[in-house]
Enzyme design. Structure first.
Site, PDB file in Angstrom:
ATOM      1  N   SER A   1      32.074  11.555  24.208  1.00 10.64           N
ATOM      2  CA  SER A   1      32.749  10.451  23.530  1.00 10.64           C
ATOM      3  C   SER A   1      34.195  10.349  24.022  1.00 10.64           C
ATOM      4  O   SER A   1      34.407  10.191  25.228  1.00 10.64           O
ATOM      5  CB  SER A   1      32.654  10.650  22.010  1.00 10.64           C
ATOM      6  OG  SER A   1      33.043   9.488  21.310  1.00 10.64           O
TER       7      SER A   1
ATOM      8  N   ASP B   1      23.936   2.905  22.565  1.00  9.70           N
ATOM      9  CA  ASP B   1      24.925   3.738  21.891  1.00  9.70           C
ATOM     10  C   ASP B   1      25.815   2.827  21.038  1.00  9.70           C
ATOM     11  O   ASP B   1      26.414   1.892  21.561  1.00  9.70           O
ATOM     12  CB  ASP B   1      25.765   4.478  22.945  1.00  9.70           C
ATOM     13  CG  ASP B   1      26.715   5.492  22.341  1.00  9.70           C
ATOM     14  OD1 ASP B   1      27.326   5.206  21.294  1.00  9.70           O
ATOM     15  OD2 ASP B   1      26.867   6.580  22.933  1.00  9.70           O
TER      16      ASP B   1
ATOM     17  N   HIS C   1      24.517   8.125  19.517  1.00 10.32           N
ATOM     18  CA  HIS C   1      25.744   8.553  20.180  1.00 10.32           C
ATOM     19  C   HIS C   1      25.611  10.030  20.547  1.00 10.32           C
ATOM     20  O   HIS C   1      25.398  10.874  19.688  1.00 10.32           O
ATOM     21  CB  HIS C   1      26.922   8.345  19.235  1.00 10.32           C
ATOM     22  CG  HIS C   1      28.262   8.555  19.868  1.00 10.32           C
ATOM     23  ND1 HIS C   1      28.655   7.907  21.024  1.00 10.32           N
ATOM     24  CD2 HIS C   1      29.308   9.344  19.501  1.00 10.32           C
ATOM     25  CE1 HIS C   1      29.888   8.282  21.337  1.00 10.32           C
ATOM     26  NE2 HIS C   1      30.301   9.146  20.441  1.00 10.32           N
TER      27      HIS C   1
END
Length: 483
Positions: free
Chosen positions: A200, A422, A451
């Site tokens: 991320s 995502d 995610h």
């Protein structure tokens, strides 16, 4: 709108090459006996400069490791770069030691850290009021009909609190400094080169490190990738929620439709979507009291924030469906669950510091009203939140440096792994990261939602590709999609 001046090449070289000293503790010690910690995990503290290239002031960095059980096969360190920004990472070696395959664990010491300002690394706080720590406030959801008046007032209040209470560490937080801190960790560990796995926001931090210190990288895994657009940085990441949620919501809608007998949200995906949008609008105008929650009501913003979080993993689908059923009056509201205020204070301050110190944001409320109206029409699920005004519009400090432009200059040793659906870092944004790296990278895209990709979805093709790269250094000859 961005008034940051470009930094010349000579200045950039001097900033990235400034020698610093990171002093590790004399010995590594146990990290304690907290639940979930691997007893093999050790901890230490490094002192790094508050401001790189300038004397005076240090920041404490909490670092952890689990050493390989097979030193004869050891290749080096696999640094685990946490997401967020603002997420702690000290316990990640314990978490990942349970998930990573033995072939990886045999070859790397797993190393984690809390980024500066986070967790045990000189933590920061802006001293926000309890009501201002609600998750549906921390993300700027507009009020009924798209009104942003409350968001403007909140953004000013948040920025003023950070100016009043944040202190010098908060001003020092940036992705450039996280990259320098990572290099200080590398030096303290005695490694010439560093392998790492960023997830991320950790993909952007890892990309910045690979750009600032290309010769010090070994094998680089970037998982669930942010768009590295240097003109927007986090403003672009927030805007991408609109796209990511639209990509991902059909997975939830199909799941809920298959369980219409249980939840009553609609018998097909289109009906579930209509139910969500109608319910969110109704709750905007007539919230339901919710004792013990923050805020103490179920409104449209809380429903949308619950939806966003639920889309991160299929395991969150029952939570969203259950809350929708309660909002429709078919079930009681669940017991509220919120993090302690202290943790939220730290997360809110460190997130704001990172995204606001990296790049300047536009401050015009009128501009944001127009953006919100346009986004609500194009992407109604998120209600205009992704492009709304936040504390960065009134941030009291200008960025100390220009954002990093990720480029193809450096060794070809980067592997991007990315879900196609995502909600937080959509595939379209990940393609921008792939484009920026050029010949340095390959991408493996996984036909999955949620995610986080590597070791999360059970996709053997994607997982094996990443594991093979970490163990052998071999990557696909070209970008690939794992169906």
């Amino acid at each position: 709108m961005n008034r940051i001046a470009s930094i010349g090449a000579a200045a950039l070289i001097s900033l990235t090459a400034t020698p610093v000293t990171a002093h590790a503790a004399t010995t590594w010690t146990s990290c304690g006996t907290a639940a979930g910690l691997d007893p093999r995990q050790e901890c230490t503290t490094l002192q790094v400069p508050l401001t790189y290239g300038k004397p005076g002031g240090t920041v404490s960095l909490a670092v952890s490791r689990i050493r390989t059980a097979r030193p004869g096969l050891r290749r080096g360190v696999l640094l685990l770069i946490p997401g967020g920004p603002g997420s702690p990472g000290l316990s990640r070696p314990s978490t990942m030691a349970k998930r990573l395959p033995s072939a990886v664990l045999d070859r790397y010491d797993l190393v984690g850290f809390d980024p500066r300002g986070v967790g045990q690394s000189s933590p920061v706080s802006c001293g926000l009021a309890h009501d201002d720590l609600a998750s549906s406030r921390l993300k700027p959801y507009p009020s009924a009909g798209g009104d942003i008046g409350e968001n403007v007032a909140y953004a000013r209040r948040f920025a003023e609190a950070c100016a009043r209470n944040g202190g010098p560490v908060l001003r020092s937080i940036s992705t450039r400094n996280e990259a320098r801190d990572i290099d200080a960790i590398r030096r303290a560990l005695g490694e010439d080169r560093l392998s790492y796995w960023g997830v991320s926001y950790g993909t952007y931090a890892g990309a910045v490190y690979a750009t600032m210190f290309p010769g010090r990288t070994d094998r680089v895994i970037l998982d669930s990738n942010d768009d590295p657009d240097p003109h927007k940085v986090a403003r672009g990441w927030l805007a991408n929620y609109s796209v990511g949620v639209e990509d991902r919501f059909p997975d939830f809608a199909a799941w809920a439709a298959a369980r219409d007998d249980e939840y009553g949200l609609g018998t097909d995906a289109a009906a579930v979507r209509r139910t969500f949008l109608d319910l969110a609008e109704r709750l905007d105008r007539a919230p339901i009291p919710w004792s013990g929650a923050n805020p103490p009501r179920l409104d449209g913003a809380v429903l949308r924030e619950t939806m966003l979080n639920a889309l991160y993993s299929d395991t969150g689908f029952p939570t969203l469906a259950g809350l929708m059923r309660a909002g429709l009056g078919s079930a009681p509201l669940p017991e509220p669950s919120t993090a302690p205020d202290a943790a939220l204070q730290n997360a809110a301050a460190s997130v704001a510091a990172t995204i606001c110190n990296d790049v300047e944001w536009p401050s015009s409320a009128d501009l944001h009203r127009r953006l919100v109206a346009r986004d609500r029409a194009a992407h109604p699920l998120t209600g205009g939140m992704p492009v709304n005004i936040g504390p960065c519009a009134y941030w009291p400090y200008r960025p100390a440096e220009a954002p990093v432009r990720v480029t193809s200059q450096g060794p070809s040793n980067v592997l991007l792994v990315q879900n196609l659906r995502d909600p937080a870092t959509p595939y379209s944004g990940a393609l921008r990261m792939r484009e920026a790296f050029g010949s340095r990278a390959r991408m493996v895209a996984v036909d999955s939602g949620g995610h986080g990709s590597y070791l999360v979805n059970g996709n053997a093709c994607g997982d094996d590709t990443v594991t093979t790269f970490l163990v052998t250094g071999d990557r696909p000859a070209r970008d690939t999609i794992c169906r």
